[in-house]
Write an enzyme that holds these catalytic residues in place. Sequence first.
Site, PDB file in Angstrom:
ATOM      1  N   GLU A 285      47.511  65.095  21.182  1.00  0.00           N
ATOM      2  CA  GLU A 285      48.874  65.620  21.365  1.00  0.00           C
ATOM      3  C   GLU A 285      49.807  64.656  20.647  1.00  0.00           C
ATOM      4  O   GLU A 285      49.828  63.464  20.950  1.00  0.00           O
ATOM      5  CB  GLU A 285      49.196  65.736  22.855  1.00  0.00           C
ATOM      6  N   CYS A 319      58.588  63.013  23.228  1.00  0.00           N
ATOM      7  CA  CYS A 319      58.058  63.902  22.188  1.00  0.00           C
ATOM      8  C   CYS A 319      58.830  65.216  22.220  1.00  0.00           C
ATOM      9  O   CYS A 319      58.956  65.900  21.223  1.00  0.00           O
ATOM     10  CB  CYS A 319      56.575  64.138  22.417  1.00  0.00           C
TER      11      CYS A 319
HETATM   12  P1  NAD Z   1      51.248  55.639  18.629  1.00  0.00           P
HETATM   13  O1  NAD Z   1      50.535  56.701  17.879  1.00  0.00           O
HETATM   14  O2  NAD Z   1      51.798  54.511  17.870  1.00  0.00           O
HETATM   15  O3  NAD Z   1      50.270  55.024  19.735  1.00  0.00           O
HETATM   16  C1  NAD Z   1      49.628  55.836  20.696  1.00  0.00           C
HETATM   17  C2  NAD Z   1      48.434  55.083  21.239  1.00  0.00           C
HETATM   18  O4  NAD Z   1      47.483  54.946  20.198  1.00  0.00           O
HETATM   19  C3  NAD Z   1      48.750  53.672  21.723  1.00  0.00           C
HETATM   20  O5  NAD Z   1      48.006  53.408  22.887  1.00  0.00           O
HETATM   21  C4  NAD Z   1      48.259  52.818  20.585  1.00  0.00           C
HETATM   22  O6  NAD Z   1      47.881  51.529  21.007  1.00  0.00           O
HETATM   23  C5  NAD Z   1      47.034  53.606  20.156  1.00  0.00           C
HETATM   24  N1  NAD Z   1      46.536  53.321  18.811  1.00  0.00           N
HETATM   25  C6  NAD Z   1      47.200  52.876  17.729  1.00  0.00           C
HETATM   26  N2  NAD Z   1      46.348  52.743  16.682  1.00  0.00           N
HETATM   27  C7  NAD Z   1      45.131  53.122  17.108  1.00  0.00           C
HETATM   28  C8  NAD Z   1      43.854  53.228  16.506  1.00  0.00           C
HETATM   29  N3  NAD Z   1      43.642  52.891  15.233  1.00  0.00           N
HETATM   30  N4  NAD Z   1      42.823  53.661  17.258  1.00  0.00           N
HETATM   31  C9  NAD Z   1      43.007  54.004  18.542  1.00  0.00           C
HETATM   32  N5  NAD Z   1      44.188  53.923  19.180  1.00  0.00           N
HETATM   33  C10 NAD Z   1      45.252  53.501  18.465  1.00  0.00           C
HETATM   34  O7  NAD Z   1      52.379  56.388  19.484  1.00  0.00           O
HETATM   35  P2  NAD Z   1      53.426  55.718  20.463  1.00  0.00           P
HETATM   36  O8  NAD Z   1      54.450  55.014  19.649  1.00  0.00           O
HETATM   37  O9  NAD Z   1      52.742  54.977  21.548  1.00  0.00           O
HETATM   38  O10 NAD Z   1      54.065  57.013  21.141  1.00  0.00           O
HETATM   39  C11 NAD Z   1      55.062  57.753  20.560  1.00  0.00           C
HETATM   40  C12 NAD Z   1      54.505  58.988  19.891  1.00  0.00           C
HETATM   41  O11 NAD Z   1      53.795  59.774  20.842  1.00  0.00           O
HETATM   42  C13 NAD Z   1      55.580  59.910  19.338  1.00  0.00           C
HETATM   43  O12 NAD Z   1      55.166  60.389  18.100  1.00  0.00           O
HETATM   44  C14 NAD Z   1      55.643  61.025  20.373  1.00  0.00           C
HETATM   45  O13 NAD Z   1      56.131  62.239  19.880  1.00  0.00           O
HETATM   46  C15 NAD Z   1      54.213  61.129  20.774  1.00  0.00           C
HETATM   47  N6  NAD Z   1      54.048  61.775  22.080  1.00  0.00           N
HETATM   48  C16 NAD Z   1      53.528  63.029  22.116  1.00  0.00           C
HETATM   49  C17 NAD Z   1      53.399  63.680  23.328  1.00  0.00           C
HETATM   50  C18 NAD Z   1      52.842  65.070  23.405  1.00  0.00           C
HETATM   51  O14 NAD Z   1      52.486  65.517  24.494  1.00  0.00           O
HETATM   52  N7  NAD Z   1      52.744  65.778  22.308  1.00  0.00           N
HETATM   53  C19 NAD Z   1      53.780  63.041  24.505  1.00  0.00           C
HETATM   54  C20 NAD Z   1      54.292  61.745  24.428  1.00  0.00           C
HETATM   55  C21 NAD Z   1      54.419  61.114  23.202  1.00  0.00           C
END
Ligand code: NAD
Length: 515
Positions: A285, A319
């Site tokens: 997501e 999001c």
């Molecule tokens: P992010 O993608 O930077 O990080 C998300 C998670 O992924 C974190 O736990 C991070 O540590 C981990 N991560 C980073 N690199 C990784 C890798 N190589 N392998 C595995 N895990 C890794 O996102 P964020 O800044 O934490 O959150 C904000 C984003 O999330 C925004 O784009 C927002 O729109 C989205 N979001 C979407 C929803 C939804 O339901 N669609 C809900 C909440 C947030």
Amino acid sequence: MTPFVNEPYADYKQPEVRAAAEAAMKKVRKQLGKDYSLIIAGKRLKTASKLTSVNPSNSSEVVGTHSKADAALATKALESAVQFFPQWSQTPAADRIAMAHKAAAIIRERKMEFNAWLVIESGKTWAEAEGEVSEAIDFCDYYARQMHKMANPEPVVQLPGEKDEMVYIPLGVGVIIPPWNFPLAILAGMSVAALVAGNTIIIKPSSETPTIAAKFAEVLAAAGFPLKSFSLCVGSGAVIGDLLVEHPKTRFVSFTGSRPVGLRINELAAKPRKGQIWIKRVVAEMGGKDAIVVDHETDVDQAVDGVIASAFGYQGQKCSACSRAIVDKSIYNEFVEKLAAKAATLTIGDAAGFDNALGPVVSEGAQKSILNYIKIGKREGRIVAGGGKAPGNGYYLQPTIIADIPPSARLFQEEVFGPVLSVTKAKDFDHAIDLANATEFGLTGAVYTTNKEKIEKAKKHFFVGNLYINHKCTGAMVGAHPFGGFNMSGTDSKAGGPDYLLQFMQAKSIGEKIL
Ligand code: NAD
């Protein structure tokens, strides 16, 4: 089974609620700076390598220090989850359901304390924290109820001379990767759904909000989930994230976060590794570029309120946040004027201050990236509110509105993830819907109009996973608004919906000849 009802919200205007919040914050402050352990292979352990989380409202305040897992520990966590899966998957569903309900009850009991942790580690205002902690409770209770349904599936057609059935069984070992912006609710939702379905999991929390994850791990353990059924693996995405995703024994990845990281995970997981005997399932997501369409046949003040709440709640770091207002040309000037005037009244400050509408953004990195987008926006449109930092010893930004943004602009196309709203003029309602659909995302959207035909048009043609009519585009409620997006917003898993547990299970058909 009693019908599901959403957890009620406390009203922070009430003096007794404020007193309870202050008492909880006092308790939480006494624990600031504590050193937290990892949970790996059923044991709590500390490492020399540490991660420190700070209060975004006051960046000199350390919230917690966390041991970080390296590649060897992440591998150990995964191998242990593989070993424990046969035992956990055979635990009676009723036991797992009782644990999920217990987790809900524990969070409910500690609600104010969790609210305070969210205020202090993620920079949520009290009202936003209250919404999120309530959602976490809802997820635990809702998925417990859904598991009851999965354990008692609809009967299949019975052929003569046979006993025919279809049962749902868990998948195996899952990696749970939540974002920082709903550090409790999304973490709890993905983890409890996976566990109640009978999977073992590795939780890799966001590095911005590890203390909330550690507190949630306490809840899981207290609810009766065995320490071997889940690992808490704090660490960097690059060091342990890729490894966990790529491991041949990983059966599924449940990810919520940004588009680039989600796509990378999807790509890494798609490649079979030596010894892997399945196609990994990836639920991802991701981001949004959510629009609110404002028609001329509407109450402009109501639409202004809806856009302001959707754009600036939690500083625009949802999001589902409205980052584009698309407004009919005949009310455009009036709307922009009223919107800017309203934004100027919003108070910004420490998230713990009851009267602040906006707290800080989550980190210095986020603040820099958002300021860069504002700079771009100044070239692409006309600033009508905000436009820079706000004062304080934290990562504060003014709520910013940029009018006259064309559809080709970066501000119209890219997720900013902060308190920045673009406004675009539409020729008419159809044009507005076309513009709303003209990005690669498709998460949430809203329409303000009193015209019934236009409402029907929006229902058919506004291509988003979560559509709202005459309603803000944030604040999805578990059970009522199953959540998930289209296109580059993700796999549309519909968290908090009746089908969500299917992501964590597979169906097995059994045809038995009656002897
Ligand atoms: P992010 O993608 O930077 O990080 C998300 C998670 O992924 C974190 O736990 C991070 O540590 C981990 N991560 C980073 N690199 C990784 C890798 N190589 N392998 C595995 N895990 C890794 O996102 P964020 O800044 O934490 O959150 C904000 C984003 O999330 C925004 O784009 C927002 O729109 C989205 N979001 C979407 C929803 C939804 O339901 N669609 C809900 C909440 C947030």
